[in-house]
Design a protein around this motif. Sequence first.
Motif, short mmCIF file in Angstrom:
data_model
loop_
_atom_site.label_atom_id
_atom_site.label_comp_id
_atom_site.label_asym_id
_atom_site.label_seq_id
_atom_site.Cartn_x
_atom_site.Cartn_y
_atom_site.Cartn_z
N MET A 1 -21.93 -5.22 -28.20
CA MET A 1 -21.97 -4.27 -28.98
C MET A 1 -23.41 -3.57 -29.07
N ILE A 2 -23.68 -2.31 -29.15
CA ILE A 2 -24.97 -2.02 -29.13
C ILE A 2 -25.07 -1.10 -30.60
N VAL A 3 -25.95 -1.32 -31.32
CA VAL A 3 -26.26 -1.03 -32.58
C VAL A 3 -27.48 -0.08 -32.61
N VAL A 4 -27.37 1.20 -32.96
CA VAL A 4 -28.41 2.13 -32.74
C VAL A 4 -28.97 2.57 -34.21
N ARG A 5 -30.05 2.41 -34.47
CA ARG A 5 -30.86 2.74 -35.71
C ARG A 5 -31.57 4.18 -35.71
N PHE A 6 -31.39 5.01 -36.39
CA PHE A 6 -32.15 6.26 -36.40
C PHE A 6 -32.66 6.66 -37.67
N THR A 33 -26.95 -6.22 -28.89
CA THR A 33 -28.31 -5.54 -28.96
C THR A 33 -28.74 -4.43 -29.82
N TYR A 34 -29.86 -4.63 -30.50
CA TYR A 34 -30.39 -3.78 -31.81
C TYR A 34 -31.21 -2.85 -31.20
N VAL A 35 -31.04 -1.53 -31.34
CA VAL A 35 -31.87 -0.49 -30.88
C VAL A 35 -32.44 0.24 -31.97
N HIS A 36 -33.88 0.60 -32.07
CA HIS A 36 -34.24 1.41 -33.37
C HIS A 36 -34.98 2.49 -32.67
N TYR A 37 -34.61 3.74 -33.27
CA TYR A 37 -35.16 5.02 -33.10
C TYR A 37 -35.46 5.69 -34.33
#
Length: 79
Positions: A1-6, A33-37
Motif C-alpha cells: 500500500m502506498i500512502v501519500v500525504r499532501f 510506503t509512506y510518501v509526504h508531499y
Amino acid sequence: MIVVRFKNLNVGRSRPPNKFQTHSIAAAGNDLTYVHYDDLPHGFIQMTRHSKRCLESTLEIARRLGEALKKTRAAAAKR
C-alpha cells in the motif's frame, strides 16, 4: 500500500493519514510506503501539464506503484 500525504489548501496545513489505519496495515505484515508531499496540493496528479514538480511527484508515485505490483506478482507466482 502506498500512502501519500499532501498539503490541504482548504485548512492551510498538512493533513496526516489516519495513523491507526496505517499502523494497523503495517502491523498485519503488509508492505507500507509512506510518501509526504508537503509542498503539493490535493489533486496534484491532475496538474502535471502545468507543473514540473507535480509531474515529477506523479512519476515517483507511478514508479513506486510499479515496484509494489512487481513484488505482488512475484509473490503470487510463488504460491
